[in-house]
Scaffold this active site. Structure first.
Site, mmCIF file in Angstrom:
data_model
loop_
_atom_site.group_PDB
_atom_site.id
_atom_site.type_symbol
_atom_site.label_atom_id
_atom_site.label_comp_id
_atom_site.label_asym_id
_atom_site.label_seq_id
_atom_site.Cartn_x
_atom_site.Cartn_y
_atom_site.Cartn_z
ATOM 1 N N ASP A 119 0.818 -1.217 0.000
ATOM 2 C CA ASP A 119 0.000 0.000 0.000
ATOM 3 C C ASP A 119 0.854 1.271 0.000
ATOM 4 O O ASP A 119 0.465 2.289 0.549
ATOM 5 C CB ASP A 119 -0.962 0.007 1.203
ATOM 6 C CG ASP A 119 -2.062 1.050 1.057
ATOM 7 O OD1 ASP A 119 -2.491 1.302 -0.080
ATOM 8 O OD2 ASP A 119 -2.473 1.627 2.093
ATOM 9 N N ASP A 144 2.744 0.195 -5.104
ATOM 10 C CA ASP A 144 1.304 0.293 -5.291
ATOM 11 C C ASP A 144 1.020 1.333 -6.376
ATOM 12 O O ASP A 144 1.349 1.128 -7.524
ATOM 13 C CB ASP A 144 0.600 0.611 -3.970
ATOM 14 C CG ASP A 144 -0.899 0.336 -4.025
ATOM 15 O OD1 ASP A 144 -1.374 -0.133 -5.066
ATOM 16 O OD2 ASP A 144 -1.592 0.603 -3.035
ATOM 17 N N ASP A 148 -2.655 8.146 -5.776
ATOM 18 C CA ASP A 148 -3.977 7.613 -5.447
ATOM 19 C C ASP A 148 -4.801 8.696 -4.767
ATOM 20 O O ASP A 148 -4.328 9.354 -3.831
ATOM 21 C CB ASP A 148 -3.870 6.395 -4.521
ATOM 22 C CG ASP A 148 -3.631 5.102 -5.293
ATOM 23 O OD1 ASP A 148 -3.233 5.176 -6.473
ATOM 24 O OD2 ASP A 148 -3.834 4.016 -4.713
ATOM 25 N N ARG A 199 -4.439 2.208 -15.544
ATOM 26 C CA ARG A 199 -4.918 3.255 -14.632
ATOM 27 C C ARG A 199 -4.344 4.630 -14.965
ATOM 28 O O ARG A 199 -3.553 5.195 -14.214
ATOM 29 C CB ARG A 199 -4.632 2.905 -13.168
ATOM 30 C CG ARG A 199 -5.294 1.617 -12.711
ATOM 31 C CD ARG A 199 -5.140 1.408 -11.210
ATOM 32 N NE ARG A 199 -5.807 0.168 -10.786
ATOM 33 C CZ ARG A 199 -5.854 -0.256 -9.535
ATOM 34 N NH1 ARG A 199 -5.273 0.445 -8.582
ATOM 35 N NH2 ARG A 199 -6.475 -1.383 -9.235
#
Length: 335
Positions: A119, A144, A148, A199
Site C-alpha cells: 500500500d 502500489d 492515489d 490506470r
C-alpha cells in the site's frame, strides 16, 4: 504552435498559488506563510522536510540541497503547505507523501522513484483532503500506485507530470463500498503516461476531466471507468503499443445500490494512434455526463497534434528550472 499553460508560473516564487487550471484551481499552498528552507536530506530532525511538513502554520517550503530523501515511513503533509522543488533536484524513495485530512497543498517539481512496501504510493491523498495541485513531478516504480486519490478527497489538479516504469499508475475512488467518493473531482492535464501498464486513471464514482495528455504503449488499457464514474476525455493522444484498447469499463455495484454498473467516458477531439481503440458502450451518449464548464470557466486547450505530443515528452516531469525570487526582489536561499 503548441501553447502550454502556466507561462508565467515561474515569474516569482509564489506565482503558483491559486493558479492551477481545473478542479484544483483554488489551492494556494503556503502562500500566506514564510519561506522555510530544507537544509539537509535527512528523513527527520531539524532542517528536514518532514520537520517542515508537520508544522501547523502555512509554509512555502524550498530546498537548499539536491539529492535523495529516503523515507522510512509516509511523510504526512499538513494543510497550507507548498513543497517547491524548483532550483534543486529532490528525489523521494522508500515511501511517499501522504496528504491526510488536509487542504491547500501544492507539490511542485519533485521526483518519486523506488517506493517499497504494501500500500505504498508515491503520493497518497486520503481521506477528506481538498484543494491540491501536483505539478511537474516525475513518478515511477512504486509497489502500489503513483498517485492515489480516494476517501472523499476532491478538488485536485495533476498537471505536467511524467509517469513511467509502473503498473497501477493512478487510482481515483477507493472501492465500491466507499460511496462518499461520489464527491471526487479531479483534473489531469498535460501529463505524459509513458509505457505505464494501466490506470491512466482508473476511476470510481468521481468526475474527472482529462485534457491534452499523451498516453502511449499501455499494457492493459489507457483509462478505465468503473462504478458511476464520469470521465471527460478532451483532446488527448492515445498511442497504442501491443494492446489496442484505450477505454475500459468495469462493472461494479455501489454499496447502496441494487444494480451493478460501470462508468461513462465522453471522448471529444481525442487522437487514437497506432490502432488505439476508444470504443464507447451502447447508449453512453444518452446518459448524463458533466461538462467541465459547469465547474470552471476556462482552461488551456489545443487540438491534439504532433507538436503537442513532442512537447509533452520534454516539458513534463521534473524540470531544471531555477528557484524564482520573491516578488519585489526578495531574498533567494541563504548561502
Amino acid at each position: 504552435m503548441t501553447t502550454l499553460p502556466y507561462a508565467d508560473a515561474d515569474s516569482s516564487l509564489r506565482a503558483l498559488a491559486g493558479r492551477a487550471e481545473g478542479f484544483g484551481r483554488f489551492s494556494v499552498g503556503g502562500v500566506h506563510g514564510p519561506v522555510r528552507y530544507v537544509t539537509n536530506l535527512a528523513d527527520d530532525g531539524p532542517g528536514s522536510l518532514r520537520d517542515a511538513c508537520r508544522r501547523k502554520e502555512p509554509l512555502w517550503i524550498c530546498f537548499t540541497v539536491s539529492g535523495t530523501i529516503h523515507l522510512s515511513s509516509y511523510l504526512n503533509v499538513s494543510s497550507y503547505k507548498t513543497i517547491d522543488g524548483r532550483g534543486q533536484r529532490i528525489k523521494f524513495t522508500g515511501k511517499g507523501l501522504r496528504l491526510k485530512d488536509c487542504e491547500h497543498i501544492i507539490i511542485c517539481n519533485l521526483e518519486f522513484e523506488g517506493g517499497r512496501g504494501h500500500d505504498i504510493d508515491g503520493i497518497q491523498i486520503k481521506p477528506n483532503s481538498k484543494h491540491i495541485w501536483i505539478d511537474r513531478c516525475s513518478l515511477r516504480d512504486y509497489d502500489d500506485g503513483l498517485i492515489d486519490i480516494t476517501r472523499q478527497s476532491t478538488d485536485i489538479t495533476v498537471s505536467r507530470c511524467h509517469f513511467a516504469q509502473h503498473d497501477k499508475t493512478m487510482l481515483i475512488g477507493a472501492d465500491p463500498t466507499h460511496v462518499g467518493d461520489r464527491c471526487i473531482r479531479v483534473t489531469i492535464h498535460h501529463c505524459f503516461f509513458d509505457g505505464t501498464r494501466q490506470r491512466h486513471p482508473r476511476v470510481r464514482f468521481g468526475k474527472v476531466h482529462l485534457y491534452n495528455n499523451y498516453t502511449r504503449n499501455w499494457g492493459i488499457y489507457a483509462i478505465c471507468a468503473s462504478v458511476e464514474s464520469q470521465i471527460y476525455s478532451q483532446c488527448n493522444i492515445y498511442e497504442a503499443g501491443q494492446k489496442k484498447k484505450a477505454f475500459e469499463y468495469y462493472t461494479e455495484k455501489a454499496a447502496d445500490k441494487e444494480e451493478a454498473r460501470s462508468g461513462l467516458i465522453r471522448s471529444e477531439g481525442d487522437w487514437f494512434l497506432n490502432g488505439a481503440q476508444g470504443f464507447l458502450p451502447p447508449g453512453a451518449s444518452e446518459e448524463y455526463m458533466f461538462h467541465p464548464s459547469e465547474f470552471y470557466p476556462v482552461w488551456t486547450l489545443e487540438p491534439s497534434s504532433d507538436s503537442l505530443k513532442a512537447v509533452l515528452q520534454i516539458c513534463t516531469g521534473w524540470q531544471s528550472v531555477p528557484l524564482p525570487a520573491e516578488e519585489g526582489g526578495g531574498c533567494l536561499p541563504p548561502a
